[in-house]
Design an enzyme around this catalytic site. Structure first.
Site, short mmCIF file in Angstrom:
data_model
loop_
_atom_site.label_atom_id
_atom_site.label_comp_id
_atom_site.label_asym_id
_atom_site.label_seq_id
_atom_site.Cartn_x
_atom_site.Cartn_y
_atom_site.Cartn_z
N PRO A 97 0.84 -1.21 0.00
CG PRO A 97 -0.85 -1.59 1.56
CD PRO A 97 0.46 -2.14 1.07
CB CYS A 98 1.76 3.32 -2.59
SG CYS A 98 0.30 3.36 -3.66
#
Length: 387
Positions: A97-98
């Site tokens: 997840p960014c």
């Protein structure tokens, strides 16, 4: 491709990245990890519809951090060892997840909870020594100074543990997806795996001989420099002929038609307007420069498919937001990729926006295949020093 490659997937989401590998000859997904159960439900359901067999080591919804404890480590290692008896190579793929590395998100970097997951994924790679890995993330990790230091630390750790690396900031447009979406891709190949395949290695830990463009269809810089249509008056159900000089296959309308979005099972899945119809009608077709409300142009590519953080993408000529079917088309998914109707709209659009565009994923899988086969065919002998 004669090489059999087993894939262990982490942060799988609805499996757009995995699908690129699964539909490329030689690859088989053996294990899937996705913490958010609704995303995993989409993953499993979509594979049934696509007639892709289930991973032999199953679907797992544990927190990836759990795989760093002894029991989980032993279980994962056991599965990897079993897989090695049937597959020539083992690969880890994943895009942690960014938002913590994104300007549009929290931008907290490694201090954010999601940022820490990138470090966890790298630690998982180091401990389990797959023959190669793919790491995908937002361009902020690559371009933003404070995040770049963390990115470089991760690379150093991988190099110290025997990986030879190559990286590229790709654009989904390069692979034929109708979306201006840049992502950093880091690939690593274990030293022993390269040697066993026949590559002669020198002192450099970087793979200059890796050809990132061998499976690209377009050059995104050339695409972006074309005279695309700008903003035009919004007309509900209005007709606009396709202008000359553009790449039709990179347009929103081409993909809407290709995926028959009007009759797709997810065609009715879209958020109803909160701001009212007048707000939706006031934005011109092609006005996608605002932070919140962006109306796509039918004869242009889409901006990055991001459906969170108050970003709203509007249909080019309908007074509404995009449907899930239209968003899947923009992510270049096959027409028969379907999300179960009971999944919440929030989960539908979050996983669509998080996913790697399918054509980009497939292009990356094919690019890795070409590299491996070139080594085996003695066409690539050296991991050349980057000049």
């Amino acid at each position: 491709m004669n090489t059999k490659i087993g894939i262990f997937s982490f942060f799988a989401g609805a499996g757009f990245l995995d699908l690129g590998f699964e539909t490329t000859k030689g690859y088989e997904t053996l294990f899937v990890n996705e913490y958010h159960k609704p995303f995993m439900e989409i993953y499993k359901s979509s594979r049934k519809g696509l007639k892709i067999k289930e991973p032999i080591f199953g679907h797992n919804t544990d927190d990836i951090c759990d795989f760093l404890n002894e029991a989980k480590t032993n279980e994962l290692q056991k599965n990897i060892n079993t897989a090695r008896t049937k597959f020539d190579l083992i690969g880890f793929i994943g895009g942690p997840p960014c938002p913590d590395f994104s300007v549009g998100g929290k931008n907290k970097g490694i201090e954010g909870e999601n940022g820490k997951l990138s470090g966890t994924y790298i630690e998982l790679i180091v401990r389990n020594s797959p023959d190669f890995f793919l790491f995908e993330n937002v361009k902020g990790l690559y371009r933003t100074k404070k995040h770049r230091a963390f990115f470089d630390e991760m690379k150093l750790k991988l190099i110290e543990n025997g990986y030879y690396l190559t990286e590229k900031l790709i654009n989904a447009l390069d692979f034929g997806a109708p979306q201006d979406r840049e992502r950093i891709i880091l690939l690593g190949f274990k030293r022993n795996a390269l040697l066993e395949m026949g590559m002669e290695l020198n002192g450099s830990p970087f793979l200059k001989s890796f050809d990132w463009n061998v499976k690209t269809i377009y050059n995104s810089k050339d695409v972006l420099s074309k005279e695309w249509p700008k903003q035009e008056t919004y007309v509900e159900d209005g007709l606009k002929p396709m202008p000359k000089g553009i790449e039709k296959k990179l347009t929103v309308q081409y993909w809407f038609d290709k995926n028959n979005v009007v009759n797709h099972p997810n065609s009715k899945h879209y958020f109803q307007p909160r701001a009212g119809l007048i707000k939706f009608q006031s934005i011109q077709e092609g006005d996608d420069l605002k932070k919140s409300y962006k109306r796509l142009h039918r004869w242009r590519y889409s901006p990055t498919a991001a459906y969170g953080n108050n970003e709203v993408h509007l249909h080019p000529y309908k007074p509404r937001r995009l449907s899930a079917a239209e968003a899947l088309a923009i992510q270049s998914l096959p027409i028969n990729f379907v999300i179960p109707e009971h999944i919440s709209l929030s989960n539908m659009f979050k996983t669509i926006g998080n996913g790697v565009p399918y054509l980009a994923a497939k292009g990356l899988a094919e690019t890795i295949s070409v590299f491996i086969e070139k080594i085996k065919n003695k066409e690539l002998k050296h991991a050349e020093i980057i000049s």
